[in-house]
Design a protein around this motif. Structure first.
Motif, PDB file in Angstrom:
ATOM      1  N   LEU A 130       0.892  -1.053  -0.143  1.00 29.29           N
ATOM      2  CA  LEU A 130       0.079   0.318   0.035  1.00 29.29           C
ATOM      3  C   LEU A 130       1.174   1.585   0.130  1.00 29.29           C
ATOM      4  CD1 LEU A 130      -3.478   1.080   0.274  1.00 29.29           C
ATOM      5  CD2 LEU A 130      -2.892   1.141   3.259  1.00 29.29           C
ATOM      6  N   ARG A 131       0.813   1.954  -0.943  1.00 30.86           N
ATOM      7  CA  ARG A 131       1.580   3.337  -1.144  1.00 30.86           C
ATOM      8  C   ARG A 131       0.692   4.353  -0.400  1.00 30.86           C
ATOM      9  NH1 ARG A 131       5.957   2.494  -4.115  1.00 30.86           N
ATOM     10  NH2 ARG A 131       6.248   4.445  -5.498  1.00 30.86           N
ATOM     11  N   VAL A 132       1.147   5.638   0.213  1.00 32.79           N
ATOM     12  CA  VAL A 132       0.357   6.479  -0.144  1.00 32.79           C
ATOM     13  C   VAL A 132       1.247   7.658  -0.163  1.00 32.79           C
ATOM     14  CG1 VAL A 132      -0.911   7.934   1.765  1.00 32.79           C
ATOM     15  CG2 VAL A 132      -0.692   5.214   1.923  1.00 32.79           C
ATOM     16  N   ARG A 133       1.058   8.848  -1.111  1.00 33.64           N
ATOM     17  CA  ARG A 133       1.872   9.943  -1.306  1.00 33.64           C
ATOM     18  C   ARG A 133       1.110  11.342  -0.973  1.00 33.64           C
ATOM     19  NH1 ARG A 133       4.542  11.422  -7.798  1.00 33.64           N
ATOM     20  NH2 ARG A 133       5.724  12.805  -7.118  1.00 33.64           N
ATOM     21  N   VAL A 134       1.980  11.661  -0.096  1.00 36.26           N
ATOM     22  CA  VAL A 134       2.202  12.553   0.936  1.00 36.26           C
ATOM     23  C   VAL A 134       2.684  14.025   0.204  1.00 36.26           C
ATOM     24  CG1 VAL A 134       1.112  13.532   3.325  1.00 36.26           C
ATOM     25  CG2 VAL A 134       0.792  11.193   2.386  1.00 36.26           C
ATOM     26  N   THR A 135       2.173  15.447  -0.215  1.00 34.58           N
ATOM     27  CA  THR A 135       2.727  16.433   0.319  1.00 34.58           C
ATOM     28  C   THR A 135       3.627  16.686   1.017  1.00 34.58           C
ATOM     29  OG1 THR A 135       1.508  17.963  -0.218  1.00 34.58           O
ATOM     30  CG2 THR A 135       2.119  16.985  -2.697  1.00 34.58           C
ATOM     31  N   SER A 136       4.510  18.444   0.780  1.00 32.71           N
ATOM     32  CA  SER A 136       5.007  18.970   2.049  1.00 32.71           C
ATOM     33  C   SER A 136       5.562  17.923   3.504  1.00 32.71           C
ATOM     34  CB  SER A 136       4.387  19.700   1.702  1.00 32.71           C
ATOM     35  OG  SER A 136       3.856  20.305   0.596  1.00 32.71           O
ATOM     36  N   ILE A 137       5.517  17.037   3.374  1.00 28.10           N
ATOM     37  CA  ILE A 137       6.346  16.269   5.016  1.00 28.10           C
ATOM     38  C   ILE A 137       7.733  16.116   5.114  1.00 28.10           C
ATOM     39  CG2 ILE A 137       3.478  15.290   5.258  1.00 28.10           C
ATOM     40  CD1 ILE A 137       5.005  12.785   4.550  1.00 28.10           C
ATOM     41  N   GLU A 138       7.845  16.043   5.843  1.00 24.95           N
ATOM     42  CA  GLU A 138       8.874  15.458   6.569  1.00 24.95           C
ATOM     43  C   GLU A 138       8.859  14.120   7.440  1.00 24.95           C
ATOM     44  OE1 GLU A 138      12.383  14.189   6.017  1.00 24.95           O
ATOM     45  OE2 GLU A 138      12.327  15.997   4.842  1.00 24.95           O
TER      46      GLU A 138
END
Length: 583
Positions: A477-485
């Motif tokens: 399961l792949r979840v692509r999230v923007t602007s996180i570290e």
């Protein structure tokens, strides 16, 4: 008596006039004649222009240049060619006796590729190579059904700026009184670019008559296997009238289809060939069909149509707001329920545009996932409806044939590698504001701190069954999230209510990753979970929860989830690896 005479005529018909492609073709496709059931199962829609000789070959052309549209389908797994007979502006792409051919009314062209297409068409027809006749003959010779398609709603207007494209006929230029015109209904603001004020209003008898003559010609003058009534314009849907007139339009459109059905019956009798009537409609509940005034229930109950080509209702293109997405999980429930036991078929039509940096078109595992979901929902067939499909360029490569080969085979799809994904907009598109109500969330979605965003993920695979045979290689399961570290922000992902442990998570950094010729965007991370068997997704609809648990206070700006994918990979047999050694 009439029926007996009709069947006798069929029995005496020449091989090229058989009701179905030869049994050898059925065997070649990998299914028996009985399984094939003498009806289309896997279709390919070709707009006849982009990926053919009309645009890509310099004149003059020969018949063989035209028949490549058929030849590329041979032994591919595709049994039906839907071929565009006409353009959105009323001009046609064949030697019609009732309609204007592309460029008939142009003296000076403003676009070189349209000029080339018109030159090629006129030269082919002048040489006796009418595309509809040539393609029909070639399809039947190769065991493929040939069903020409054409838009039912057409567009006028723009004579000064658009005559030089050759795509619009004198009929649409000469009759502005038939245009829909300005519509102050609130829903009119939600229409896509194709459904502008210059579209012709189908309430006018002259407009219906102009369209009827073309479909009648495609049924009677050519040995087609029927027609598809394309109720979209470039795969956008909308009413063929003002919104306040939809209730008036609905029975008028139904009567027009009755007339088409009668023309098909007459052609069937005269040619001794089955003439199907397929219609392209939006997928979803009946409320979706009501918006443009489609009385689908009547069409099916009266046996006016032989098949429903169900497509995503969400495509919309405007300068201000776009909705473009690869809709893998079509809602076919209403169509399947309506047609059960009627003989009317349901075909899932998939538009393949993905719009990502490395893949503009959905790759094979995504298409296999879409086909598996369609058959699981009760579809009778599956097809590609984009007008062209060239993930590796044209002509096709071996990869395209490997993809197509499985699309009509649910048993083979069961253990094909798949990529299931939540609906997500293509890059560089606006916020969703479609005419048709969105049933489920469309990504990207902003993640508010501390509040989960729940997303539906449909899966067709019976993973426990294949796990018991040790056939499942991996489930990710792949979840692509923007602007996180991840070292500063805390994220949590759940599947069907169970939080996935960080121990099975791999964080993939996409902050300014430079690949060949590009930098990846948007910046962020992929949270990849390698799921153990007790965390596998179930067959059917799963719920993925994504939560921004804690945000680093030293950075501002929204955090969004852009893509959610489930990758399922299979092995051919237990302990069998495709590449067992590395050197």
């Amino acid at each position: 008596m009439k029926r007996r005479h009709f069947l006798q005529a069929l029995g005496m018909a020449a091989p090229g006039a058989a009701l179905v492609p030869p049994a050898a073709a059925a065997k070649r496709q990998g299914v028996s004649g009985k399984e094939k059931a003498s009806e289309p199962r896997v279709f390919f829609y070709d707009d006849g222009r982009h990926y053919s000789g009309l645009y890509q070959f310099a004149p003059p052309l020969e018949a063989a240049d035209l028949t490549y549209a058929v030849d590329q389908l041979v032994d591919s797994g595709v049994d039906t060619l839907l071929y565009s007979a006409g353009l959105e502006g009323g001009a046609v792409q064949y030697g019609s006796q009732v309609a204007a051919m592309w460029g008939d009314n142009v003296d000076v062209w403003v676009h070189p590729i349209f000029y080339r297409a018109s030159r090629n068409l006129h030269q082919l027809v002048a040489d006796g190579n009418d595309p509809m006749r040539i393609l029909a003959e070639r399809c039947h010779r190769k065991g493929i059904w040939f069903i020409p398609t054409c838009p039912v709603c057409i567009i006028g207007g723009g004579e000064e700026s658009e005559r030089g494209y050759g795509r619009k006929s004198e009929f649409v230029f000469d009759n502005p009184q038939f245009y829909v015109g300005e519509d102050d209904h609130p829903q009119a603001q939600l229409l896509g670019r194709m459904f502008g004020t210059g579209r012709l209003n189908f309430l006018h008898a002259e407009v219906r008559r102009e369209r009827f003559r073309i479909f009648e010609e495609l049924l009677t003058r050519y040995e087609s296997d029927g027609v598809e009534l394309d109720f979209s314009l470039d795969n956008e849907f909308g009413p063929f009238c003002r919104f306040g007139e939809v209730a008036q339009l609905a029975p008028v459109l139904t009567q027009w289809i009755r007339d088409i059905r009668e023309a098909a019956r007459k052609a069937e009798q005269s040619q001794g060939r089955r003439k199907r009537v397929y219609v392209r409609i939006p997928s979803g509940p009946p409320s979706m069909w009501r918006i443009p005034g489609f009385e689908v229930e009547t069409w099916v109950s009266e046996k006016l149509v032989d098949g429903l080509v169900c497509m995503s209702p969400y495509k919309k293109e405007t300068p201000r707001n776009n909705v473009l997405l690869f809709d893998q999980d079509l809602d076919l429930s209403a169509a399947v329920k309506l047609t059960r036991g009627t003989g009317c078929r349901v075909l899932a039509g998939i538009t393949t545009y993905l719009g990502r940096q490395l893949e503009s078109t959905a790759p094979a595992p995504m298409l296999w996932g879409a086909a598996a979901l369609a058959y699981e929902k009760g579809a009778d067939g599956f097809g590609l409806s984009s007008g062209g499909w060239v993930p590796n360029g044209w002509p096709w490569t071996a990869a395209e044939y490997e993809t197509l080969r499985l699309l009509g085979q649910p048993e083979l799809l069961a253990t094909a590698d798949k990529n299931y994904r939540v609906r997500s907009l293509a890059r560089s598109t606006g916020d969703p504001e479609p005419l048709f109500p969105i049933q489920d969330p469309i990504l990207p979605q902003t993640l508010p701190e501390g509040k989960p965003v729940n997303l539906p993920l449909a899966v067709a695979d019976d993973l426990p069954r294949w796990r018991a045979l040790d056939r499942v290689e991996s489930v990710r399961l792949r979840v692509r999230v923007t602007s996180i570290e991840p070292s500063l922000d805390q994220m949590a992902v759940s599947l069907n209510g169970r939080t996935l442990p960080d121990a099975i998570r791999n964080d993939i950094d996409l902050h300014f990753r430079v690949l060949k010729n590009m930098a990846i965007g948007p910046y962020g991370y992929i949270l990849e979970y390698h799921l153990p068997p007790d965390h596998y997704p179930r067959k059917g609809t799963n719920q993925v929860g994504v939560t921004l648990v804690k945000r680093d206070p030293k950075i501002s700006g929204p955090v969004s989830v852009v893509d959610v994918d489930c990758h399922i990979d299979y092995r051919h047999h237990r302990n069998f690896e495709d590449s067992p050694i590395q050197y």
